[in-house]
Scaffold this motif. Structure first.
Motif: not given
Length: 848
Positions: A226-246
């Motif tokens: 698997a790949l664990g994805v950590l957010p950049a500073d100031g990025t919320s989990v929903p925003t990160l999830t949407a960006a990764v899915e895209k």
């Protein structure tokens, strides 16, 4: 007004309603317990542990998919179906590059998870299976070093603090680890612990290797777990999830966050949800059928005992509608009280059953149990409806006949059954026969198991409906024997003939108990015995290798092949594959020298040229899939990899060796545990000589070929334990119903016993009569229950093994009959003694 009368009746006849209350309460508890299991399978959460600090995970697709297009009446219907695969699917490492530079992504951490079992005594914890990881992924938990340093060299190892405490390890110590290849000894360079302060994870043991060593042991170059994805500073989990899915749109990669991360980490828990839904549904359905049968019988007996009272109500102008309302209100009141108490009792009962499933390994502890109001509410609703329906069905005749006929039947039991009951009984009998016939045609365990138990319930229902006729016929058969036993036997015979309906009410739960218990106890042994016989007959090897650990490493098999006097060494790796969406048990075997160690009883084709791109199939699989030698078979391997193989042979011993047989190397590359479950050895060397050749592998021992048979027996016993555990509540409920019904039947005969005493019978003679009646009822029920079980088990055996000879363990059968007899005698003698205590004159002259 009817509600007031119903309350008054219940208050004045508490004893008469006690039996119905107990039956309904047990039914509600049973339904609630099964409902909690079903809800846990549907809604149970799987919390992440290793991935707790990674808000978003990217993993491979753990399902096989199929799209079905149907054209009907000018309309097109498209259905998408998915089924889980048996092993972990691996993700291409190239996916990492697609995530680099994605807005909101701070860091992408590759994760490797693979088999890594410490071989040091005391290191193993059954509740915490051990897995190996790369130290670079430690931050996904996160783990931190509490002693020593991180691993750098190939022989360095970091262990979690829980393992260090169990095995008493310190930095600098040596630890031998069995992973996917030969065992290797590592130097413990550090001890790690989760950052939350705990000494170890709750459900697993973590071992961390250097990055290069972890990649070697994972044995999937270019792929990650698997790949664990950590957010950049100031990025919320929903925003990160949407960006990764895209970013991953158009690929098969799966993106998970929140509670969705748990199934990625714990694959067994995700699979257990499906199993729990299936088991909960099957148990709940069987429980509901048994509960309906028991509750209807209990209400019928209760209303039969009130026949005179109800007849008098009809005689003083109570209409059929009023009588039905009265009985319906009474049933609803009793059902409401019983349902409320039973549903509350069912919650801890469901917890007990869930705990047993966890202990047996059926359900992993990582799947959290769900408790909500839905199962108790469903149980209360089912209890209310069941009580009302049972009362309406049981009161059908007394409410319909004329008052004069009702009074006449109140004095003497009606000898003829209504045509509706006879027709219904015959329909159930025919339905049971049809189910038995269908069962003889079913050749897979998932298909045959629910039909097996349904057939028992349907045939027991036929006995319940035709019970009075059965009892009268049995009384005629037993009459001569009973009359020879003296006054007690003659009285018992008279009761069997004259009170057949009452006796039939006692026979029915005993028939269900004996029939269902024998079916549960002997179905799995029948299957296991056939599988063991096939495995025993199919092994040509002189010796076998068994490991005291996760399996026999390939290096041990290579060492043995090089030894003098060894003709053939066959490694066996087990897995599960899918053909389309259908699941098949499979094994991988070493092609070289295969026919010297293994004989699956080939009926078509040959194994002499069996190779890497070939497959052998059982007769069952060949029949289901339409295969023959030379056919091409497309399948999905355990980790989701598609493969197309050529059928080389069809064999008869599918129960002993699985439905599909592939080449060892092909299977080993696509399973989580590539170590051999067993190794078959053809050699004229002695056990000690072979053991000497394996001295580099102290955890591998040389055993007789019977070890394969023993492993088959252990797997069969595990399945038998699960079946018994799953049906244990149903059997316990049936046993309670036996005691309840018999106690009700005896308790209402106080006046009859008083009249016998006044006619000159002693207490001893009346008790002897009761014992004779109980033994007669037991004999009738045992004969009928055994006949039902024998018919069902024979059909099960024909379908699953091809032989009409089910396995019946004599001592176990005797124990079943003995327990049924103990229940019957206890439930008869104890209330009988109580009923004989009052003075017969007092009882005979008392007002009803």
């Amino acid at each position: 007004m009817m509600l007031r009368y119903a309350l008054q009746t219940i208050r004045d006849r508490k004893g008469g309603f006690l039996g119905a209350f107990v039956a309904l309460m047990c039914a509600a508890a049973l339904i609630t317990a099964c409902g909690t299991l079903l809800e846990t399978g549907l809604r149970g959460s799987i919390r992440p542990e290793r991935y707790a600090a990674a808000p978003v995970l990217v993993s491979a697709d753990q399902n096989v998919h199929r799209t079905i297009v149907k054209h009907k009446k000018g309309k097109t219907k498209v259905k998408h179906k998915a089924k889980p695969i048996a092993e972990r699917a691996w993700l291409p490492r190239d996916v990492t590059r697609r995530l680099e530079g994605v807005p909101g992504v701070g860091k992408v951490i590759p994760e490797l998870t693979f088999l890594a079992q410490p071989l040091t005594p005391g290191a193993k914890d059954p509740d915490r299976p051990a897995y190996g990881h790369t130290w670079a992924s430690a931050s996904l938990t996160p783990f931190r070093i509490v002693e020593g340093r991180a691993p750098r060299a190939a022989t360095d190892l970091v262990v979690d603090r829980g393992l260090a405490e169990r095995a008493r390890l310190e930095p600098g110590d040596r630890l031998t680890v069995q992973s996917t290849s030969a065992p290797r000894t590592y130097r413990v360079t550090g001890i790690a612990a989760p950052a939350d302060g705990e000494s170890a994870l709750a459900h697993q043991t973590a071992l961390f290797f250097s990055d290069r060593e972890a990649e070697r042991l994972a044995a999937h170059p270019g792929r990650v777990t698997a790949l664990g994805v950590l957010p950049a500073d100031g990025t919320s989990v929903p925003t990160l999830t949407a960006a990764v899915e895209k970013a991953l749109d158009g690929t098969t990669a799966q993106v998970s966050s929140g509670d969705g991360r748990g199934p990625v980490e714990f694959l067994d828990a995700a699979g257990a949800r499906v199993k729990l839904v299936s088991m909960g549904g099957a148990m709940g359905g069987t429980s509901l059928l048994v509960a309906v049968l028991v509750v209807v019988g209990t209400f019928a007996l209760s209303i039969q005992q009130r026949h005179r009272e109800l007849a008098l109500l009809r005689a003083i102008a109570a209409s059929p509608k009023q009588l039905r309302k009265l009985l319906g209100r009474e049933a609803l009141l009793v059902g409401a009280a019983a349902g409320a108490l039973g549903s509350l009792a069912g919650i801890p009962l469901g917890g007990l059953l869930y705990g047993k499933f966890v202990d047996e390994g059926v359900v992993p502890a990582t799947l959290d149990r769900v408790v909500s109001v839905f199962p108790p509410l469903a149980a209360v609703a089912a209890t209310l409806f069941g009580a009302w329906a049972a009362a309406r069905v049981s009161a059908r005749r007394i409410a319909r006949i004329r008052p004069g006929e009702a009074l006449a039947e109140a004095g003497v039991e009606r000898t003829k059954l209504s045509w509706v009951r006879v027709v219904a009984g015959l329909l159930f009998l025919v339905g049971g026969a049809v189910l038995v016939f269908v069962l003889s045609l079913l050749r897979t365990e998932p298909a045959s198991t629910p039909v097996t138990f349904l057939a028992v319930v349907v045939l027991a229902s036929a006995v319940a409906l035709l019970g009075p006729v059965v009892v009268r016929v049995s009384a005629a058969v037993l009459g001569r024997v009973l009359r020879l036993t003296g006054p007690a036997g003659r009285l018992a015979h008279a009761n069997l003939r004259g009170n057949a309906a009452r006796m039939a009410a006692a026979v029915t739960p005993l028939v269900l108990l004996v029939g269902m218990t024998c079916t549960v106890l002997f179905a799995q042994p029948t299957l296991t015995a056939a599988a063991r016989d096939q495995a025993r007959d199919g092994v040509r090897a002189d010796w076998s290798l068994i490991a005291q650990g996760p399996g026999v490493p390939a290096a041990a098999a290579r060492e043995l092949r090089a030894a003098e006097g060894v003709e053939a060494v066959t490694e066996v790796v087990r897995t599960t594959v899918r053909v389309g969406l259908d699941k098949y048990p499979a094994q991988g075997v070493t092609p070289a020298g295969l026919t010297r160690t293994w004989d699956p009883d080939v009926t078509e084709g040959s194994l002499t040229s069996f190779g890497a791109g070939d497959i052998a199939v059982s007769e069952l699989a060949a029949d289901q899939l339409g295969l023959k030698p030379g056919s091409r078979l497309k399948l999905t391997l355990g980790d989701g990899t598609p493969a197309t193989l050529t059928v080389r042979a069809v064999y008869a011993r599918g129960l002993g060796f699985g439905d599909l047989t592939l080449a060892h190397d092909l299977v080993a590359r696509h399973v989580d545990n590539p170590l051999a479950a067993t190794v078959l050895v053809k050699s004229d060397r002695t056990k000690s000589q072979l053991a000497a050749a394996l001295r580099k592998f102290p955890n591998v021992r040389v055993d007789s070929p019977d070890a394969v048979d023993r492993l088959q027996a252990e797997r069969g016993q595990s399945s038998a334990d699960v079946n018994l555990l799953a049906m244990g509540l149903v059997l316990a409920f049936t046993a309670i119903a036996v005691v309840n019904t018999l106690a009700m039947s005896v308790s209402e005969r106080v006046k009859e016993f008083a009249l016998l005493r006044l006619a000159g019978a002693t207490r001893r003679q009346v008790r002897a009569m009761l014992r004779t009646e109980a033994l007669s009822v037991l004999l009738i029920a045992t004969a009928l229950g055994s006949a039902i079980a024998l018919a069902v088990l024979t059909a099960f055996s024909v379908g699953m093994t091809g032989s009409a000879a089910p396995v019946v363990l004599p001592l176990l059968y005797v124990a079943v009959v003995a327990v049924a007899g103990l229940l019957a005698l206890t439930a008869t003698v104890v209330p009988g003694r109580t009923a004989l205590k009052p003075s017969p004159v007092t009882v005979a002259t008392a007002k009803e």
